[in-house]
Enzyme design. Structure first.
Site, PDB file in Angstrom:
ATOM      1  N   SER A 129       0.614  -1.303  -0.241  1.00  0.00           N
ATOM      2  CA  SER A 129      -0.103  -0.085  -0.127  1.00  0.00           C
ATOM      3  C   SER A 129       0.786   1.198   0.095  1.00  0.00           C
ATOM      4  O   SER A 129       1.751   1.286  -0.668  1.00  0.00           O
ATOM      5  CB  SER A 129      -0.978  -0.076   1.250  1.00  0.00           C
ATOM      6  N   ASP A 183      -9.843  -5.086  -4.406  1.00  0.00           N
ATOM      7  CA  ASP A 183      -9.205  -4.017  -3.308  1.00  0.00           C
ATOM      8  C   ASP A 183     -10.422  -2.680  -3.295  1.00  0.00           C
ATOM      9  O   ASP A 183     -10.428  -2.183  -4.334  1.00  0.00           O
ATOM     10  CB  ASP A 183      -8.019  -3.489  -4.041  1.00  0.00           C
ATOM     11  N   HIS A 214      -7.823  -5.547   0.054  1.00  0.00           N
ATOM     12  CA  HIS A 214      -6.603  -5.034   0.203  1.00  0.00           C
ATOM     13  C   HIS A 214      -5.736  -5.560   1.278  1.00  0.00           C
ATOM     14  O   HIS A 214      -5.613  -5.168   2.733  1.00  0.00           O
ATOM     15  CB  HIS A 214      -6.884  -3.621   0.829  1.00  0.00           C
TER      16      HIS A 214
END
Length: 236
Positions: A129, A183, A214
């Site tokens: 991320s 996601d 995610h």
């Protein structure tokens, strides 16, 4: 382009970090950056998930991002590699100054690994991320060839500055990009567009999509393990 920090500068920039080793006298290093609001302990458990018995000892470094206010979270102060100023994915979403400050701090961690006897060519930059964003940004601008860049559930920041700032030393660095197709935080298509952009510029990107949100799923971990085994065996 990123410049290597001097020893005194590097010491001042060093972030606190969790460290794990797969054996004595590490010959390779993986600097792994966590996501927004997490810390260096977040990916610490993955070390036990990998089978690196056939490789020289590896040092995993999991730094803690600085504490900073995050605009899209109401200004709440948390661990973050940069401020996110907009909920959409338009240019300028990420605070450029924060991205560059974090890149300098990762350069300091690389310099410390050099001082501990591990050359750039045996270092992997990895991240999830926000951490993946910083790994990509830093790795492509780093002035010495790295072993690889692992960028998970993320995207390429500061796209407009890359052509001028990219360093030729890492034009052919192996890049593993992966994303969950479901996601809800960083859209799959946005991550995939970043991979396509890098491929169009000649970078050696492997793109992987998974039936996940995610997060990092077990299938993804196995693919990461195989990729790391390949590039670190070649580096060592």
């Amino acid at each position: 382009m990123n410049a290597k920090p001097t020893p005194s500068t590097a010491d001042a920039l060093l972030l606190p970090a969790v460290e794990c080793r797969t054996g004595d006298s590490p010959q390779c290093a993986i600097i792994w950056l966590h996501g927004l609001g997490a810390d260096g302990h977040d990916f610490e458990p993955i070390v036990d998930e990998f089978d690196f018995d056939q490789l020289p000892a590896i040092r995993f470094v999991f730094p803690h991002a600085p504490m900073r206010a995050v605009t899209i979270n109401g200004g709440y102060v948390m661990r973050a590699w940069y401020d996110i100023v907009s909920p959409d994915f338009a240019p300028g979403r990420e605070e450029a100054e924060g991205v560059r400050q974090s890149a300098e701090q990762i350069e300091a961690l690389i310099a410390r690994e050099n001082a501990r006897g591990i050359p750039d060519g045996r270092i992997v930059l990895a991240g999830f991320s926000q951490g993946g964003v910083i790994a990509l940004h830093t790795g492509l601008r780093h002035p010495q060839r790295l072993a690889g860049v692992l960028a998970l559930s993320c995207y390429l920041p500061l796209v407009d500055t890359l052509p001028a700032e990219a360093h030729p030393a890492n034009r052919d660095v192996p890049i593993f990009m992966a994303h969950g197709r479901n996601d809800p935080v960083i859209p799959y298509d946005f991550g995939k567009r970043s991979a396509k952009l890098l491929k169009a510029q000649g970078y050696a990107v492997q793109w992987h999509g998974y039936a996940a949100e995610h997060t990092v799923c077990m299938e993804e971990l196995r693919d990461i393990e195989g990729w790391l085994q390949q590039i670190l065996a070649a580096a060592c």
